[in-house]
Design a protein around this motif. Structure first.
Motif, PDB file in Angstrom:
ATOM      1  N   GLN A 310       0.859  -1.169   0.000  1.00  0.00           N
ATOM      2  CA  GLN A 310       0.000   0.000   0.000  1.00  0.00           C
ATOM      3  C   GLN A 310       0.906   1.233   0.000  1.00  0.00           C
ATOM      4  O   GLN A 310       1.959   1.220   0.640  1.00  0.00           O
ATOM      5  CB  GLN A 310      -0.864  -0.006   1.264  1.00  0.00           C
ATOM      6  CG  GLN A 310      -2.194   0.654   1.087  1.00  0.00           C
ATOM      7  CD  GLN A 310      -3.247   0.050   2.032  1.00  0.00           C
ATOM      8  OE1 GLN A 310      -2.939  -0.697   2.959  1.00  0.00           O
ATOM      9  NE2 GLN A 310      -4.487   0.377   1.778  1.00  0.00           N
ATOM     10  N   GLU A 311       0.507   2.276  -0.754  1.00  0.00           N
ATOM     11  CA  GLU A 311       1.302   3.507  -0.807  1.00  0.00           C
ATOM     12  C   GLU A 311       0.930   4.416   0.359  1.00  0.00           C
ATOM     13  O   GLU A 311      -0.250   4.596   0.650  1.00  0.00           O
ATOM     14  CB  GLU A 311       1.007   4.267  -2.107  1.00  0.00           C
ATOM     15  CG  GLU A 311       1.468   3.578  -3.363  1.00  0.00           C
ATOM     16  CD  GLU A 311       2.962   3.678  -3.578  1.00  0.00           C
ATOM     17  OE1 GLU A 311       3.561   4.655  -3.071  1.00  0.00           O
ATOM     18  OE2 GLU A 311       3.532   2.784  -4.236  1.00  0.00           O
ATOM     19  N   LEU A 312       1.942   4.981   1.011  1.00  0.00           N
ATOM     20  CA  LEU A 312       1.709   5.965   2.063  1.00  0.00           C
ATOM     21  C   LEU A 312       2.573   7.182   1.765  1.00  0.00           C
ATOM     22  O   LEU A 312       3.603   7.063   1.103  1.00  0.00           O
ATOM     23  CB  LEU A 312       2.118   5.409   3.434  1.00  0.00           C
ATOM     24  CG  LEU A 312       1.426   4.156   3.926  1.00  0.00           C
ATOM     25  CD1 LEU A 312       2.046   3.717   5.258  1.00  0.00           C
ATOM     26  CD2 LEU A 312      -0.070   4.379   4.094  1.00  0.00           C
ATOM     27  N   VAL A 313       2.155   8.348   2.260  1.00  0.00           N
ATOM     28  CA  VAL A 313       3.001   9.523   2.107  1.00  0.00           C
ATOM     29  C   VAL A 313       3.127  10.222   3.458  1.00  0.00           C
ATOM     30  O   VAL A 313       2.154  10.355   4.196  1.00  0.00           O
ATOM     31  CB  VAL A 313       2.477  10.466   0.992  1.00  0.00           C
ATOM     32  CG1 VAL A 313       1.046  10.893   1.234  1.00  0.00           C
ATOM     33  CG2 VAL A 313       3.360  11.709   0.861  1.00  0.00           C
ATOM     34  N   ALA A 314       4.372  10.605   3.780  1.00  0.00           N
ATOM     35  CA  ALA A 314       4.650  11.264   5.061  1.00  0.00           C
ATOM     36  C   ALA A 314       5.300  12.611   4.789  1.00  0.00           C
ATOM     37  O   ALA A 314       6.079  12.759   3.844  1.00  0.00           O
ATOM     38  CB  ALA A 314       5.589  10.409   5.901  1.00  0.00           C
ATOM     39  N   ARG A 315       4.956  13.595   5.617  1.00  0.00           N
ATOM     40  CA  ARG A 315       5.570  14.914   5.492  1.00  0.00           C
ATOM     41  C   ARG A 315       6.786  14.963   6.403  1.00  0.00           C
ATOM     42  O   ARG A 315       6.668  14.747   7.619  1.00  0.00           O
ATOM     43  CB  ARG A 315       4.542  15.974   5.887  1.00  0.00           C
ATOM     44  CG  ARG A 315       4.989  17.388   5.644  1.00  0.00           C
ATOM     45  CD  ARG A 315       3.964  18.368   6.204  1.00  0.00           C
ATOM     46  NE  ARG A 315       4.576  19.672   6.338  1.00  0.00           N
ATOM     47  CZ  ARG A 315       4.443  20.667   5.462  1.00  0.00           C
ATOM     48  NH1 ARG A 315       3.663  20.504   4.419  1.00  0.00           N
ATOM     49  NH2 ARG A 315       5.058  21.804   5.640  1.00  0.00           N
ATOM     50  N   PHE A 316       7.950  15.237   5.827  1.00  0.00           N
ATOM     51  CA  PHE A 316       9.186  15.340   6.587  1.00  0.00           C
ATOM     52  C   PHE A 316       9.678  16.780   6.539  1.00  0.00           C
ATOM     53  O   PHE A 316       9.332  17.526   5.629  1.00  0.00           O
ATOM     54  CB  PHE A 316      10.269  14.432   5.970  1.00  0.00           C
ATOM     55  CG  PHE A 316      10.194  12.997   6.418  1.00  0.00           C
ATOM     56  CD1 PHE A 316       8.996  12.293   6.353  1.00  0.00           C
ATOM     57  CD2 PHE A 316      11.330  12.341   6.886  1.00  0.00           C
ATOM     58  CE1 PHE A 316       8.931  10.973   6.754  1.00  0.00           C
ATOM     59  CE2 PHE A 316      11.268  11.012   7.290  1.00  0.00           C
ATOM     60  CZ  PHE A 316      10.065  10.324   7.219  1.00  0.00           C
TER      61      PHE A 316
END
Ligand SMILES: Nc1ncnc2c1ncn2[C@@H]1O[C@H](COP(=O)(O)OP(=O)(O)OP(=O)(O)O)[C@@H](O)[C@H]1O
Ligand SMILES: [Mg+2]
Length: 360
Positions: A310-316
């Motif tokens: 599953q694709e996830l996106v995180a803000r760094f």
């Protein structure tokens, strides 16, 4: 000025139902945006308000008056189209004033109204030009000017920015927002498939899918409290992350402990990019591997793939150095959204403290 009310509105093209039972109330002076994916019926609904499409059933009310049987010219609306629809052989001034002249308004009054609209739109110096001597953004302003001179009760915009390049789109978006505050009291209905336009312009957003209203609300209402998975995934950039959980169990066997009366109904959890926080190895709730890093200057959006793909996106933070293929463990913090098996948002669920149990 007038509000617009749609009651049980339907539209069929032949045997195809394109608009199904739509109820919407747009208050006087409100900036209302219809947003949804291509083909969901936004333009059709707008054209029905304008009187350019017949309404199969239900009623459309403008300023308290049912307008189903009125011609477009009797409805007090003015529409701005994506393609501008300017007359190529007429000057800007004539393009803007032509409709009024045709309606028998005196030349001197038309001149006055055109001059005023040109001032608002800052196109006074372009009045003698023909459309082909204008940029796309200037043409769009002329098309908006043509609507302004008619002093409509309700402005109808159908994707007015989509022919403009990215920079001009942002600039013209700001102009439309200013226009709304300048023309105090003007009701505006604006169609777009771009959720950023919807979020930035609207007092009220109507999210449409497949001819139905999925949710109506102020931009931050929809962002913070989406009613279902569709709205949650549509509003906000980057997109909300979703993970399937089966009785709290993630596909890799870890268990998230959920609390609250509706905990047993949770089928999916959703969380935005800033809710994924790196955790110590072995202590995270979710593990995932870096696939793409997008550097935006003020932040990095790091895209991950979970072991179950599953694709996830995180803000760094902007200076984070993140290597491709590195594996991260994450905790979830901040707002978590819970959805049932039908994709409906569930209230009264939360993550229990010490929320994760290791796979057995
Ligand atoms: N004149 C027509 N005859 C038959 N079907 C039509 C007609 N006009 C539109 N449709 C269909 O109605 C549905 C809604 O179309 P509409 O143009 O309202 O979508 P939209 O939300 O504005 O999409 P887009 O974002 O691509 O402009 C589509 O499935 C479209 O194919
Ligand atoms: Mg359309």
């Amino acid at each position: 000025m007038s509000g617009v009310t749609l009651r049980n509105v339907k539209k069929n093209f032949g045997s195809v139902e394109v608009i199904r039972d739509v109820d919407i109330t747009i208050e006087e002076g409100e900036f209302c945006v219809f947003v949804g994916p291509s083909g969901c019926g936004k333009s059709t609904l707008l054209r029905m308000i304008a009187g350019l499409e017949e309404t199969t059933s239900g009623t459309i009310e403008i300023g308290g008056r049912i307008v189903n049987d009125l011609n477009p010219s009797q409805r007090g609306t003015a529409m701005v189209f994506q393609t501008y629809a300017l007359y190529p052989h007429m000057t800007v001034e004539r393009n803007m004033g032509f409709g009024l002249l045709m309606n028998g308004v005196s030349k001197s009054l038309v001149k006055e109204k055109v001059a005023k609209a040109a001032r608002i739109l800052q196109i006074e110096k372009l009045l003698d030009r023909k459309p082909k001597q204008l940029s796309g953004g200037q043409r769009q302003r002329v098309a908006i000017g043509r609507a302004i001179v008619r002093d409509p009760e309700v402005f109808l915009f159908d994707e007015p920015l989509s022919n403009l390049d990215a920079e001009l789109r942002v600039a013209t978006r700001l102009e439309i927002a200013k226009l709304h505050s300048q023309l105090r009291g003007a009701t505006m209905v604006y169609v777009t498939h771009d959720q950023v336009e919807a979020m930035t312009l609207a007092d009220k957003i109507v999210v449409l899918r497949d001819g139905r209203v999925e949710q109506v609300g102020a931009p931050m209402d929809l962002y913070n409290n989406p009613a279902n998975v569709f709205v949650a995934g549509f509003i906000g950039s980057p997109k909300m992350n979703f993970v399937d959980v089966n009785h709290g169990q993630l596909p890799d066997g870890r268990v998230l402990r959920l609390d609250g009366p509706n905990a047993a109904s949770v089928a999916t959890i959703g969380f935005r990019s800033d809710s994924l926080k790196p955790a110590d190895q072995g202590n995270g709730m979710i593990s995932a591997k870096v696939s793409v890093v997008e550097r935006l200057g003020d932040a990095e959006y790091v895209h991950f793939q979970t072991p179950w793909e599953q694709e996830l996106v995180a803000r760094f933070p902007p200076e984070a150095e993140v290597g491709l293929d590195a594996t991260f463990e994450f905790e979830l913090s901040g707002k978590i959204h819970f959805f049932d098996a039908n994709g409906r948002a569930l209230a009264n669920v939360m993550l229990a403290s010490g929320a994760v149990a290791k796979p057995v």
